[in-house]
Scaffold this active site. Structure first.
Site, PDB file in Angstrom:
ATOM      1  N   CYS A 111       0.798  -1.232   0.000  1.00  0.00           N
ATOM      2  CA  CYS A 111       0.000   0.000   0.000  1.00  0.00           C
ATOM      3  C   CYS A 111       0.830   1.281   0.000  1.00  0.00           C
ATOM      4  O   CYS A 111       1.472   1.590  -0.994  1.00  0.00           O
ATOM      5  CB  CYS A 111      -0.999  -0.056   1.156  1.00  0.00           C
ATOM      6  SG  CYS A 111      -2.372   1.075   0.933  1.00  0.00           S
TER       7      CYS A 111
ATOM      8  N   ARG B  23     -12.650   6.537  -0.927  1.00  0.00           N
ATOM      9  CA  ARG B  23     -11.463   5.684  -0.859  1.00  0.00           C
ATOM     10  C   ARG B  23     -11.807   4.297  -1.395  1.00  0.00           C
ATOM     11  O   ARG B  23     -12.980   3.942  -1.514  1.00  0.00           O
ATOM     12  CB  ARG B  23     -10.998   5.557   0.604  1.00  0.00           C
ATOM     13  CG  ARG B  23     -10.500   6.848   1.193  1.00  0.00           C
ATOM     14  CD  ARG B  23     -10.131   6.670   2.655  1.00  0.00           C
ATOM     15  NE  ARG B  23      -8.981   5.795   2.857  1.00  0.00           N
ATOM     16  CZ  ARG B  23      -7.718   6.163   2.694  1.00  0.00           C
ATOM     17  NH1 ARG B  23      -7.445   7.407   2.345  1.00  0.00           N
ATOM     18  NH2 ARG B  23      -6.737   5.323   2.909  1.00  0.00           N
TER      19      ARG B  23
ATOM     20  N   HIS C  27      -3.613  -5.627   2.456  1.00  0.00           N
ATOM     21  CA  HIS C  27      -3.256  -5.736   3.879  1.00  0.00           C
ATOM     22  C   HIS C  27      -3.928  -6.992   4.416  1.00  0.00           C
ATOM     23  O   HIS C  27      -4.532  -7.749   3.686  1.00  0.00           O
ATOM     24  CB  HIS C  27      -3.839  -4.548   4.660  1.00  0.00           C
ATOM     25  CG  HIS C  27      -3.397  -3.213   4.219  1.00  0.00           C
ATOM     26  ND1 HIS C  27      -2.212  -2.658   4.605  1.00  0.00           N
ATOM     27  CD2 HIS C  27      -4.001  -2.269   3.459  1.00  0.00           C
ATOM     28  CE1 HIS C  27      -2.116  -1.430   4.116  1.00  0.00           C
ATOM     29  NE2 HIS C  27      -3.183  -1.171   3.412  1.00  0.00           N
TER      30      HIS C  27
HETATM   31  N1  GLN Z   1      -1.873   7.131   2.005  1.00  0.00           N
HETATM   32  C1  GLN Z   1      -2.107   6.209   0.979  1.00  0.00           C
HETATM   33  C2  GLN Z   1      -3.482   6.252   0.355  1.00  0.00           C
HETATM   34  O1  GLN Z   1      -4.472   6.503   1.039  1.00  0.00           O
HETATM   35  C3  GLN Z   1      -1.762   4.818   1.505  1.00  0.00           C
HETATM   36  C4  GLN Z   1      -2.748   4.267   2.504  1.00  0.00           C
HETATM   37  C5  GLN Z   1      -2.336   2.958   3.039  1.00  0.00           C
HETATM   38  O2  GLN Z   1      -1.144   2.606   3.109  1.00  0.00           O
HETATM   39  N2  GLN Z   1      -3.314   2.200   3.527  1.00  0.00           N
HETATM   40  O3  GLN Z   1      -3.565   6.041  -0.824  1.00  0.00           O
END
Ligand code: GLN
Length: 245
Positions: A94, A131, A193
């Site tokens: 990520c 998101r 994850h």
């Molecule tokens: N900050 C990044 C995003 O939101 C990575 C987030 C994460 O590692 N879960 O795209």
């Protein structure tokens, strides 16, 4: 026998149980009589690229990524590239994956430099755009990878990097081209994850086998009893609604 793992920014880049990937690799080594030595590589630490067989970096939010990006740009980024060039395996999750690409444009429009290990660019469309959150299943080799994603950034691969996997459920890199993660040589990036590796034992062993190649090319990993790991895999897969293959 021993393997050495460099854990990049463990205090900064570790969300949604990413550290479990390191624990998983250590345990799978231990069960086979292999000692996995873990070197924590914090800000301003650097490391000797000749002394790592595996590198790992987890996820982090934009603020933590800022600090990691600056540190990578100073010296550590070139050490990471050197280690991978010399045969070390890298797994990046990520936020860590985003920093292994060419650049990440964060939610506020600021640009974070990546180290260019992947031919990839990530753009966050801004905090008013939804998101990418949820359970993922993606085709990898002749099976599936399962995990959980939560990212704002959308990653687009250039011609020098191939996707790690093909999304069957979930968003993956960008929700447009069906790709999930990236692979360039021995470097692997993913949005998954979970932790990822405990419930994807086939991928964990694939990484370990690749890492052994550097200093122990004749060693073949013994199979383990992975019934619990596969039960966890199936439970995660059931959440996506995708059938096992
Ligand atoms: N900050 C990044 C995003 O939101 C990575 C987030 C994460 O590692 N879960 O795209």
């Amino acid at each position: 026998m021993k393997l050495r793992l460099g854990y990049l920014y463990p205090d900064l880049m570790n969300i949604y149980a990413d550290r479990g990937n390191v624990d998983c690799l250590r345990k799978r080594c231990e069960w086979r009589g292999i000692a996995l030595e873990i070197e924590r590589i914090g800000l301003n630490c650097g490391f000797d690229p000749r002394n790592v067989d595996i590198l790992f970096i987890g996820g982090g939010q934009d603020r933590q990524q800022q600090a990691a990006s600056k540190d990578l740009a100073k010296r550590t980024g070139s050490l990471v590239r050197e280690a991978v060039d010399q045969g070390a395996v890298l797994l990046a999750v990520c936020g860590g994956y985003q920093l292994m690409g060419n650049r990440y444009v964060a939610a506020d429009g600021s640009e974070l430099a990546g180290i260019g290990l992947f031919d990839a660019e990530t753009r966050h469309p801004g905090s008013n755009v939804p998101r990418c959150i949820g359970n993922v299943a993606a085709e990898w080799q002749d099976g599936l990878l399962v995990g959980f994603e939560n990212h704002g950034g959308r990653t687009y691969l250039g011609p020098q990097s191939e996707p790690l996997a093909r999304v069957v459920a979930g968003v993956g890199n960008n929700g447009e081209d069906g790709t999930e993660g990236a692979r360039s040589g021995l470097a692997f990036g993913t949005y998954l994850h979970g932790s990822l590796l405990p419930k994807n034992p086939h991928f964990a062993d694939f990484l370990l086998q690749a890492a052994l190649q550097r200093h122990h090319p004749s060693v073949k990993l013994e199979p383990l009893d992975d019934s619990e790991e596969w039960a966890a895999h199936r439970a995660a897969l059931a959440k996506t609604g995708v059938k096992s293959r």
